[in-house]
Design an enzyme around this catalytic site. Structure first.
Site, short mmCIF file in Angstrom:
data_model
loop_
_atom_site.label_atom_id
_atom_site.label_comp_id
_atom_site.label_asym_id
_atom_site.label_seq_id
_atom_site.Cartn_x
_atom_site.Cartn_y
_atom_site.Cartn_z
N CYS A 1 55.19 50.00 15.07
CA CYS A 1 55.94 49.23 16.06
C CYS A 1 55.28 47.88 16.30
CB CYS A 1 55.98 49.95 17.41
SG CYS A 1 56.18 51.72 17.33
N ASP A 2 53.97 47.85 16.41
CA ASP A 2 53.31 46.64 16.92
C ASP A 2 52.44 45.89 15.90
OD1 ASP A 2 54.43 47.19 19.39
OD2 ASP A 2 52.75 48.44 20.02
N CYS B 1 51.07 52.64 18.35
CA CYS B 1 51.99 52.70 17.23
C CYS B 1 51.89 51.46 16.34
CB CYS B 1 53.42 52.86 17.75
SG CYS B 1 54.67 52.84 16.45
#
Ligand code: NDP
Length: 311
Positions: free
Chosen positions: A141-142, A138
């Protein structure tokens, strides 16, 4: 009904942000929810590292810690949390009949499906070993952790294209590795990718190995499928965006699913085609796929379940 069938007002299947949020709301509405945690208690967030985009955690929190807090909050209001997997459902009668791998048969007046989706992975040993240490499923997200660095993303669909352009805004360079010489992504997304100067396409190539050490990912070895030659790309982040699979096997034939097997909900609601069965989170959303949107639809599902029971 036979004595060994347990009566439940609100049964929640799945324990990611959608499932636990539904549980918090359902418990506070006195529906005495029972939640089956499923194969991966806590859901996909338990395989991420830091979560920095969930409001209320200004300093960030790890995915597993956040899900533990969700769980405790659901328990605080009386949710019964069970470690187990639902194996069978029958939505053709009401109450709905649900069987779980702990041997229980449940007659549920309402069911909230929050079984999520699972990211598809390449299946490389090195990918598994470096998961959370530079390997991610993701970018939203990261990606932030790789600011100013070089990263690679594998995939040629809309997700990979969208994530590559997102990463390109943060990172110095993004290698987009695709197994063919043409992207599957929509024309608009293709145009964006191909016109972003710091995205370098690595066509006709597949990752053979994610390279790394104790500090995390250091590179990726890619093989050109046309020539058979391999080369190493030096990157610190490796993103896999080759699609997701909704966890809907047990609902096949019971609920309306779309052509990618996601549960279809009535727009603006969490209602499925079966009154009393609701779906929240990634199992019905292949677009946003965020913890906060999953939590939002979990809340909606509990409120809708409460209204269904009241009517
Ligand atoms: P897709 O299934 O569309 O694309 C998956 C990509 O990964 C394909 O390019 C595929 O290659 C590649 N792939 C699959 N398996 C492997 C493998 N083992 N090794 C290497 N590459 C592999 O998934 P997406 O998640 O991108 O999209 C899912 C759906 O969601 C689509 O309908 C998409 O349009 C939609 N979506 C829409 C968005 C939007 O409108 N903004 C944003 C994100 C998704 P190949 O092409 O060769 O098959």
């Amino acid at each position: 009904m036979s004595e060994n069938v347990e009566q439940v007002r609100c049964l929640i299947i799945g324990s990611g942000p959608a499932g636990y949020t539904a549980a918090i709301y359902a418990a506070r509405a006195d529906l005495k929810p029972v939640i089956y945690q499923g194969m991966q208690p806590g859901g996909q967030l338990t395989i991420t590292t830091e979560v920095e985009n969930f409001p209320g955690y200004p300093k960030g929190i790890t995915g597993p810690e956040m899900m533990e807090e969700f769980k405790q909050q659901a328990e605080r209001f009386g949710t019964e949390i069970r470690f187990g997997v639902v194996t069978e459902v029958d939505f053709s009668t009401h109450p709905f009949i649900v069987k779980a791998d702990d041997g229980k048969t449940i007659a549920a007046e309402t069911v909230i499906i929050a079984t999520g989706a699972s990211a598809r992975w390449l299946g490389l040993e090195s990918e598994k070993k470096l998961m959370g240490m530079g390997v991610s499923g993701c970018a939203t997200c990261d990606g932030f952790f790789y600011r100013g660095q070089d990263v690679a993303i594998v995939g040629g669909g809309d997700t990979a294209a969208e994530e590559a352009t997102y990463l390109a805004k943060l990172c110095r360079k993004v290698y987009m590795i695709h197994r063919r010489d043409e992207l599957r992504a929509s024309k608009a997304m293709q145009h964006k990718v191909l016109n972003t100067s710091n995205i370098e396409m690595v066509w006709n190539s597949v990752p053979e190995e994610v390279l790394g050490d104790d500090s995390g990912v250091t590179g990726v070895r890619v093989r050109d499928v046309k020539t058979g030659t391999s080369r190493d790309l030096s990157v610190t982040g490796f993103f896999v965006a080759i699609g997701h699979k909704p966890n809907t096997e047990i609902f096949e034939g019971q609920l309306e699913l779309d052509d990618q097997h996601y549960v279809i909900t009535k727009p603006g609601t969490t209602q499925t085609n079966v009154p009393g069965v609701f779906a929240a989170g990634d199992v019905q959303d292949h677009h946003y796929r965020q913890a906060i949107t999953a939590a939002g639809t979990g809340c909606m599902a509990a409120i809708e379940a409460e209204r269904f029971l009241a009517s």
